[in-house]
Design an enzyme around this catalytic site. Structure first.
Site, PDB file in Angstrom:
ATOM      1  N   LYS A 141     -15.021  -8.381   3.673  1.00 31.47           N
ATOM      2  CA  LYS A 141     -14.060  -8.665   4.737  1.00 31.47           C
ATOM      3  C   LYS A 141     -14.596  -8.263   6.106  1.00 31.47           C
ATOM      4  O   LYS A 141     -13.842  -8.193   7.077  1.00 31.47           O
ATOM      5  CB  LYS A 141     -12.753  -7.893   4.470  1.00 31.47           C
ATOM      6  CG  LYS A 141     -12.081  -8.247   3.147  1.00 31.47           C
ATOM      7  CD  LYS A 141     -10.813  -7.414   2.957  1.00 31.47           C
ATOM      8  CE  LYS A 141     -10.125  -7.713   1.646  1.00 31.47           C
ATOM      9  NZ  LYS A 141      -9.088  -6.703   1.328  1.00 31.47           N
ATOM     10  N   HIS A 158       0.846  -1.208   0.000  1.00 29.85           N
ATOM     11  CA  HIS A 158       0.000   0.000   0.000  1.00 29.85           C
ATOM     12  C   HIS A 158       0.876   1.251   0.000  1.00 29.85           C
ATOM     13  O   HIS A 158       0.626   2.207  -0.738  1.00 29.85           O
ATOM     14  CB  HIS A 158      -0.867   0.067   1.271  1.00 29.85           C
ATOM     15  CG  HIS A 158      -1.908  -0.996   1.388  1.00 29.85           C
ATOM     16  ND1 HIS A 158      -2.043  -1.771   2.507  1.00 29.85           N
ATOM     17  CD2 HIS A 158      -2.888  -1.394   0.541  1.00 29.85           C
ATOM     18  CE1 HIS A 158      -3.062  -2.607   2.358  1.00 29.85           C
ATOM     19  NE2 HIS A 158      -3.585  -2.400   1.166  1.00 29.85           N
ATOM     20  N   SER A 164      -2.816  -7.579   3.247  1.00 29.19           N
ATOM     21  CA  SER A 164      -3.060  -7.407   4.682  1.00 29.19           C
ATOM     22  C   SER A 164      -3.436  -8.747   5.315  1.00 29.19           C
ATOM     23  O   SER A 164      -3.031  -9.040   6.444  1.00 29.19           O
ATOM     24  CB  SER A 164      -4.196  -6.408   4.917  1.00 29.19           C
ATOM     25  OG  SER A 164      -3.867  -5.168   4.364  1.00 29.19           O
ATOM     26  N   ARG A 213      -1.947  -5.908  -8.330  1.00 30.65           N
ATOM     27  CA  ARG A 213      -0.871  -6.896  -8.135  1.00 30.65           C
ATOM     28  C   ARG A 213      -0.927  -7.915  -9.262  1.00 30.65           C
ATOM     29  O   ARG A 213      -0.533  -7.615 -10.371  1.00 30.65           O
ATOM     30  CB  ARG A 213      -1.015  -7.556  -6.755  1.00 30.65           C
ATOM     31  CG  ARG A 213      -0.741  -6.603  -5.605  1.00 30.65           C
ATOM     32  CD  ARG A 213      -1.196  -7.146  -4.286  1.00 30.65           C
ATOM     33  NE  ARG A 213      -2.630  -7.406  -4.306  1.00 30.65           N
ATOM     34  CZ  ARG A 213      -3.357  -7.776  -3.266  1.00 30.65           C
ATOM     35  NH1 ARG A 213      -2.785  -7.982  -2.115  1.00 30.65           N
ATOM     36  NH2 ARG A 213      -4.649  -7.948  -3.366  1.00 30.65           N
TER      37      ARG A 213
END
Ligand code: PNS
Length: 161
Positions: A40, A16, A129, A91
């Site tokens: 999430k 990030h 994360s 990514r």
């Protein structure tokens, strides 16, 4: 130009931070915006306050970066604040479909809103994360994955006692 770097940042990682830094060199002002990712919602480890504090400390050398959080739609925040550009890191190919869907949906909700993708640095291609949380909670070393200044706080909360 002001841009938004949105995410759940639970917690912020070096991946990030790399995207935020590169955005801060390209644009006049970057708002790092903490939002809720509905997928999430059961997996959040850190409060908005903790996440804001982690990002503030990690970006303290970047003068044109500010941190905010919002409990609603990204498109609504952008419209309310008259910001028309989102910057996100991409990514692997596995990110693409979901990111593309979000970009198109955000534009549906607020047609002026464009999403720009920055290719993740190769060092951070598989960093997330969730990976950091898993490694920390199972007693692994997260030094290469998160900013130094927040490592101990993450371990204090998630690491094995
Ligand atoms: O870091 P993440 O979890 O990949 O970030 C996803 C996030 C938080 C940016 C996304 O879930 C989001 O924008 N949430 C806010 C609610 C919203 O606007 N949903 C519609 C997006 S299509």
């Amino acid at each position: 130009m002001t841009v938004i770097c949105p995410g759940s940042f639970d917690p912020i990682t070096n991946g990030h931070l790399d995207v935020i830094k590169r955005a801060s060199e390209m644009f006049d002002r970057v708002i790092v915006l903490i939002l809720q990712n509905q997928q999430k919602i059961d997996k959040n480890a850190f409060s908005y306050q903790e996440r804001m504090d982690f990002i503030n400390r990690s970006t303290k050398d970047m003068d044109n970066v500010v941190v905010d959080c919002y409990d609603g739609l990204l498109a609504h925040y952008a419209k309310m604040n008259n910001i028309n550009t989102i910057v996100k890191g991409l990514r692997a190919v596995s990110d693409f479909e979901n990111e593309f869907q979000q970009a198109v949906t955000n534009k549906d909700l607020y047609p002026k809103l464009e999403t720009i993708f920055i290719a993740a640095d190769k060092q951070n291609l598989f960093l997330s994360s969730s990976m950091v949380k898993q490694i920390a909670s199972l007693g692994g070393d997260i030094s290469d994955f998160v900013p130094k200044c927040i490592k101990e706080d993450i371990l204090n909360k998630l690491g094995r006692k």
